[in-house]
Design a protein around this motif. Structure first.
Motif, PDB file in Angstrom:
ATOM      1  N   TRP A 361     -34.171 -88.890 -14.700  1.00  0.00           N
ATOM      2  CA  TRP A 361     -34.780 -88.253 -15.862  1.00  0.00           C
ATOM      3  C   TRP A 361     -33.814 -88.102 -17.030  1.00  0.00           C
ATOM      4  O   TRP A 361     -34.124 -87.463 -18.017  1.00  0.00           O
ATOM      5  N   ASN A 362     -32.639 -88.685 -16.908  1.00  0.00           N
ATOM      6  CA  ASN A 362     -31.690 -88.564 -18.009  1.00  0.00           C
ATOM      7  C   ASN A 362     -30.942 -89.868 -18.207  1.00  0.00           C
ATOM      8  O   ASN A 362     -29.728 -89.887 -18.323  1.00  0.00           O
ATOM      9  N   ASP A 453     -42.177 -92.887 -12.913  1.00  0.00           N
ATOM     10  CA  ASP A 453     -42.353 -91.925 -13.995  1.00  0.00           C
ATOM     11  C   ASP A 453     -43.344 -90.862 -13.566  1.00  0.00           C
ATOM     12  O   ASP A 453     -44.321 -91.159 -12.895  1.00  0.00           O
ATOM     13  N   ALA A 454     -43.088 -89.648 -13.957  1.00  0.00           N
ATOM     14  CA  ALA A 454     -44.010 -88.570 -13.581  1.00  0.00           C
ATOM     15  C   ALA A 454     -45.373 -88.844 -14.197  1.00  0.00           C
ATOM     16  O   ALA A 454     -45.471 -89.298 -15.328  1.00  0.00           O
ATOM     17  N   ARG A 456     -48.568 -88.564 -16.216  1.00  0.00           N
ATOM     18  CA  ARG A 456     -48.787 -87.810 -17.447  1.00  0.00           C
ATOM     19  C   ARG A 456     -50.046 -86.977 -17.348  1.00  0.00           C
ATOM     20  O   ARG A 456     -50.907 -87.219 -16.522  1.00  0.00           O
TER      21      ARG A 456
ATOM     22  N   TRP B 407     -41.452 -85.657 -20.720  1.00  0.00           N
ATOM     23  CA  TRP B 407     -42.233 -85.256 -19.550  1.00  0.00           C
ATOM     24  C   TRP B 407     -41.471 -85.522 -18.262  1.00  0.00           C
ATOM     25  O   TRP B 407     -41.460 -84.709 -17.335  1.00  0.00           O
ATOM     26  N   ASN B 408     -40.805 -86.679 -18.197  1.00  0.00           N
ATOM     27  CA  ASN B 408     -39.998 -87.007 -17.022  1.00  0.00           C
ATOM     28  C   ASN B 408     -38.914 -85.979 -16.798  1.00  0.00           C
ATOM     29  O   ASN B 408     -38.630 -85.559 -15.685  1.00  0.00           O
ATOM     30  N   MET B 409     -38.289 -85.579 -17.886  1.00  0.00           N
ATOM     31  CA  MET B 409     -37.219 -84.596 -17.779  1.00  0.00           C
ATOM     32  C   MET B 409     -37.808 -83.249 -17.366  1.00  0.00           C
ATOM     33  O   MET B 409     -37.266 -82.550 -16.522  1.00  0.00           O
ATOM     34  N   ALA B 411     -40.433 -82.739 -15.644  1.00  0.00           N
ATOM     35  CA  ALA B 411     -40.891 -82.763 -14.252  1.00  0.00           C
ATOM     36  C   ALA B 411     -39.806 -82.253 -13.321  1.00  0.00           C
ATOM     37  O   ALA B 411     -40.098 -81.677 -12.269  1.00  0.00           O
ATOM     38  N   SER B 412     -38.549 -82.444 -13.669  1.00  0.00           N
ATOM     39  CA  SER B 412     -37.485 -81.909 -12.827  1.00  0.00           C
ATOM     40  C   SER B 412     -36.964 -80.587 -13.371  1.00  0.00           C
ATOM     41  O   SER B 412     -35.983 -80.049 -12.874  1.00  0.00           O
ATOM     42  N   GLU B 437     -50.473 -84.951 -26.005  1.00  0.00           N
ATOM     43  CA  GLU B 437     -51.269 -85.941 -25.278  1.00  0.00           C
ATOM     44  C   GLU B 437     -52.617 -86.116 -25.979  1.00  0.00           C
ATOM     45  O   GLU B 437     -53.164 -87.217 -26.047  1.00  0.00           O
TER      46      GLU B 437
END
Lengths: 461, 446
Positions: A361-362, A453-454, A456, B407-409, B411-412, B437
């Motif tokens: 995520w980074n 990817d999480a 959406r 969003w990915n960031m 999520a964690s 969104e």
């Protein structure tokens, strides 16, 4: 401009601290040949009666007088006001509990007073730097007590701690106890910790000495340019440990350079904590410094600039022994000094990225800063601070050494005799360390797993 | 009518300064007195000693940038900032939106709004407020959002245009995507329109069109200022009968933002060349407009590298409803477009290519979707300039990328504690994600 206050605690803390002031003065007088008081100086030095040799924004704490007395007799004595020094006579006997509980409560008021005074002299206080070692009694015990005080009294001010970790062959038998007890405080109360291992410093010093004695053509080291060198500074001849302490002092010089000098991309200290600490307890940053020395042969072309970036990610330049390239990067900061452009920076990041595993995520987790003033004797320098799961191995080793002693309850009575200290402190400390290691392990586990990817959010249309 | 600009944070102040430079040079340059006077009145306040003082408020949480700006403009002698029109602190916002929005914003609200009020009072008639900021850092984004809220509360009937600079995709600040998401979601409720420039895009313009070797932020800011200036300088609308448009921001809004769900605007300005090649360049309106139209539909921001394969979809036969099947891959559908033409022989320009219904979404009549302004006065040394301000799908992909990364960031839950400690909760984040969104979905369905 913002100001910072340096709090140096214990023998190691004060010796490193003094190397820092010495080198900072050398740096500023180099930049400022006319000796006029300027903005950059105000960053650390308070102006008293408009003298250049003004008092520093420092607080010096030691529970035995040897080191601080030396300072007061040495050439740096002009810089410190006697009220900035808090001392006692007998020392802490390498006992964390004595430093933390006994001296902590005895000197609490005095310390808080002194800290408040230093803070009041600052127009805008941004950060406290604490320098100490982990293995002894004062730096470790009283130092972490001071850390707690800083959090209570100045909760909004960032706390960056430089901690010197003992090597495995440390001559202080109880250093694992002291270190683990201190670790808990660092995890709970510091914003950022820059761990430094004595063994790494020894390795670097040996390497430089080897280079300067090897006499290979083209490899003569420029005078004054080795970062272990205090030449040109205020203090006189070098003492043992000076070389190692200079390295740590250089670390502090570089991290504060953006606050002291101008640049095209400033990196404030509070930005470092913001960008490099994704989870509150995971705030241990692997420092690496380059260059360690400059070769006198000026005919070497400027491929050196890119080489500098590559070096920053090599194990030889790290201040702890760990393997970041085979662990997981959570975030990384690059503080560049000297005549380097944004394009050089971006080019090198693109080049190095594929070799460095970043957490899913980074993937673009780089924070960068450009300061136009290079350190003395160099045309440019780079400090890399990596939040990487490799620190886990350092902590696991520490835990092992602790466990060896703890299992046999060796030396524990010295600690438990101290007012305020209980068995529970030990168990809590080791459990805090274990859960910290566990947090790093969990992140490590995500390393080779391809993370999708999480999903959406779904919007009703 | 006058425009008041509010410059927020390092980027807002740096771009703002370049903007006033461009406008002042452009107005001084021309021999058209009416144009010059209109431009002066719009952006500057003339003092008793005939000095031009920018109608601008400068806000930052650390002092260096503002001091440099004021010093620099003071020396130029052409114009300057007001002596009491700036406010700065010492600490900075630490790249933290929550610090800017929850701490610095409210703390300094009174002082900041006082300065704004004074500037507004200097205007005979307020055309609107333009707030300039970046979205990646802490001050421009966080304090900027808070100040926009205050402006909205204090001037409920005025037009507020937010000019945003989006950061390089490869990252200048690790938490830039969080800061961007929080800013955009809030501004969508507060602002009348959001005009966006992306660093990546402008960087390419500097590299490929202007041939700059070592691109600095100053180069990037100059291009942004040129483009923004070309939108805001005086122009004649279709029905203004030879008098320069007195309500530019209002007209911009009514031409382009007819629906509150669609507020994202982008700008194309051609030609854009290096100053050394300007003397050798000859441009014709047909050439410029042909390129500009293709840039619009193929989603290209520059005259180079345009994909000429992308074509407008063919129209359905009369009487049948146009459905989504008319959308083609790679084709950028517009909601509305504003074409501004500046320079020589502007009345000869043939613009029907921009009026064709196939360019636009089916639910808005094509004649309402397209507007044009023009002026025979050339802009900023370009003999002819064609500017397109567009409310279209251009920003959809960058927005989607930004939200995806954030969003990915999220999520964690990385870095969230840095925001919660200043008062922004996970719920606030979720609300912001949801809003954006929704915006993404709306634009996708154009």
């Amino acid at each position: 401009m913002t100001q910072s206050v340096v709090v140096q605690v214990g023998q190691c803390g004060n010796q490193v601290g003094c190397r820092f002031w010495d080198l900072a003065l050398r740096e500023h007088s180099h930049v400022n040949k006319k000796g006029i008081y300027d903005e950059a100086l105000s960053s650390f030095f308070r102006n008293v009666d408009s003298r250049l040799m003004s008092s520093l924004q420092a607080v010096l704490v030691d529970m035995e007088e040897g080191v601080v007395n030396e300072i007061l007799q040495g050439p740096l004595r002009e810089l410190f006001d006697s009220t900035q020094l808090i001392t006692d006579v007998s020392g802490s006997g390498n006992n964390w509990a004595v430093g933390h509980w006994t001296y902590g409560s005895a000197y609490r008021e005095q310390i808080v007073d002194q800290l408040r005074r230093a803070a009041e002299h600052c127009d805008c206080l941004q950060c406290f730097f604490l320098i100490h070692s982990m293995g002894g009694g004062t730096g470790s015990g009283l130092g972490t007590c001071v850390l707690k005080l800083l959090e209570e009294e100045f909760p909004e001010v960032c706390r960056i701690v430089t901690s010197v970790y003992p090597s495995a062959e440390d001559d202080v038998v109880t250093s694992p106890y002291n270190s683990v007890l201190a670790m808990r405080e660092l995890t709970e109360h510091a914003d950022c910790v820059l761990p430094v291992e004595n063994q790494s410093l020894v390795d670097i010093v040996n390497k430089i000495k080897h280079m300067s004695h090897s006499g290979k053509p083209g490899s003569v080291i420029k005078k004054d340019s080795a970062i272990i060198s205090g030449q040109g500074g205020v203090s006189g001849a070098e003492k043992p440990f000076d070389a190692m302490n200079n390295i740590v002092a250089n670390l502090l010089l570089n991290i504060t350079s953006s606050a002291r000098f101008e640049g095209s991309l400033n990196m404030d200290l509070n930005e470092i904590a913001m960008n490099l600490v994704p989870f509150p307890r995971l705030h241990y940053l692997v420092p690496s410094l380059t260059p360690l020395y400059t070769l006198a042969d000026v005919n070497i072309p400027t491929r050196r600039l890119d080489q500098m970036f590559t070096d920053a990610f090599s194990k030889d330049h790290q201040l702890i022994r760990a393997d970041p390239k085979h662990s997981l990067y959570l975030a990384c900061a690059l503080m560049v000094r000297g005549n380097v452009q944004v394009s050089d920076l971006r080019r090198n990041i693109e080049r190095l990225k594929p070799m460095l595993p970043f957490v899913s995520w980074n993937q673009e987790g780089w924070k960068t800063g450009l300061c136009s003033v290079p350190p003395v004797g160099h045309s440019h320098s780079l400090l890399a601070l990596a939040n990487n799961t490799c620190v886990k191995s350092t902590f696991m080793e520490l835990r092992d050494r602790f466990t060896k002693l703890y299992r046999k309850k060796a030396h524990m009575h010295h600690y438990l005799h101290v007012d305020g200290m209980e068995q529970g402190c030990f168990t809590e400390a080791i459990s805090s360390l274990s859960s910290l290691i566990e947090e790093y392990s969990q992140l490590d586990a995500t390393k080779d797993r391809p993370m999708p990817d999480a999903a959406r959010l779904n919007i009703a249309t | 009518m006058s425009i008041v600009t509010v410059q927020l944070g390092q980027c807002g102040n740096q771009v703002g300064q370049e903007l006033f430079e461009v406008i002042s040079n452009d107005a001084n340059d021309t021999q058209r007195k009416v144009y010059s006077e209109c431009s002066s009145e719009r952006f500057f306040n003339e003092t008793a000693n005939r000095e031009l003082v920018a109608r601008s408020v400068l806000i930052d949480m650390e002092p260096k940038v503002i001091s440099q700006s004021i010093a620099k403009t003071g020396k130029s002698g052409k114009w300057r900032y007001g002596d009491r029109s700036h406010f700065s602190q010492k600490q900075g916002s630490g790249n933290n939106w929550a610090n800017g929005y929850c701490v610095h914003g409210p703390r300094h609200e009174e002082v900041v709004m006082d300065i704004v009020r004074r500037e507004v009072e200097h205007c005979d008639c307020l055309a609107g407020i333009v707030a300039m900021m970046s979205v990646a850092g802490g001050t421009g984004s966080g304090v900027g959002t808070y100040v926009t809220q205050c402006l909205r509360d204090t001037y409920p009937n005025s037009f507020i245009l937010n000019h945003l600079t989006w950061p390089y995709g490869t990252g200048e600040v690790i938490v830039q995507n969080y800061n961007s998401v929080l800013t955009l979601s809030h501004l969508y409720q507060l602002s009348d329109a959001i005009l966006v420039h992306e660093n990546d895009t402008v960087h390419k313009i500097c590299a490929q069109l202007m041939n700059i070797k070592h691109i600095s932020f100053r180069d990037v800011n100059k291009v942004i200022a040129h483009q923004l200036g070309s939108v805001l300088q005086p122009a004649l609308t279709g029905d203004s009968h030879g008098i320069y448009n007195r309500n530019p921001i209002g007209q911009l809004m009514s031409s382009l933002v007819c629906h509150p769900e669609y507020k994202l605007l982008s700008v194309c300005n051609i030609p854009q060349v290096s100053s050394s090649s300007m003397a050798y360049s000859m441009f014709t309106w047909p050439g410029l407009l042909k390129h500009l139209r293709q840039m619009l539909i193929a989603n290209s921001k520059m005259e180079e590298g345009i994909d000429w394969q992308v074509r407008a979809p063919s129209l359905q036969p009369e009487g049948t409803e146009r459905t989504g099947s008319h959308r083609r891959p790679g084709f950028n559908t517009s909601l509305a477009n504003l074409l501004i033409l500046r320079g020589k022989d502007v009345n000869d320009a043939e613009i029907s290519g921009f009026q064709h219904p196939s360019l636009y979404t089916p639910w808005l009549p094509a004649d309402e979707a397209f507007s044009m302004w023009k002026t025979p006065v050339p802009f900023n040394k370009y003999e002819k300039s064609a500017i397109l301000v567009s409310n279209s799908q251009t920003l959809l992909r960058p927005l989607d990328n930004m939200v995806g990364k954030a969003w990915n960031m999220f999520a964690s839950r990385a870095y969230i504690h840095q925001y919660t400690k200043f008062g922004i909760s996970e719920e606030d984040f979720l609300d912001s994600f949801t809003s954006l969104e929704q915006v993404i979905s709306s634009y996708s369905q154009l």
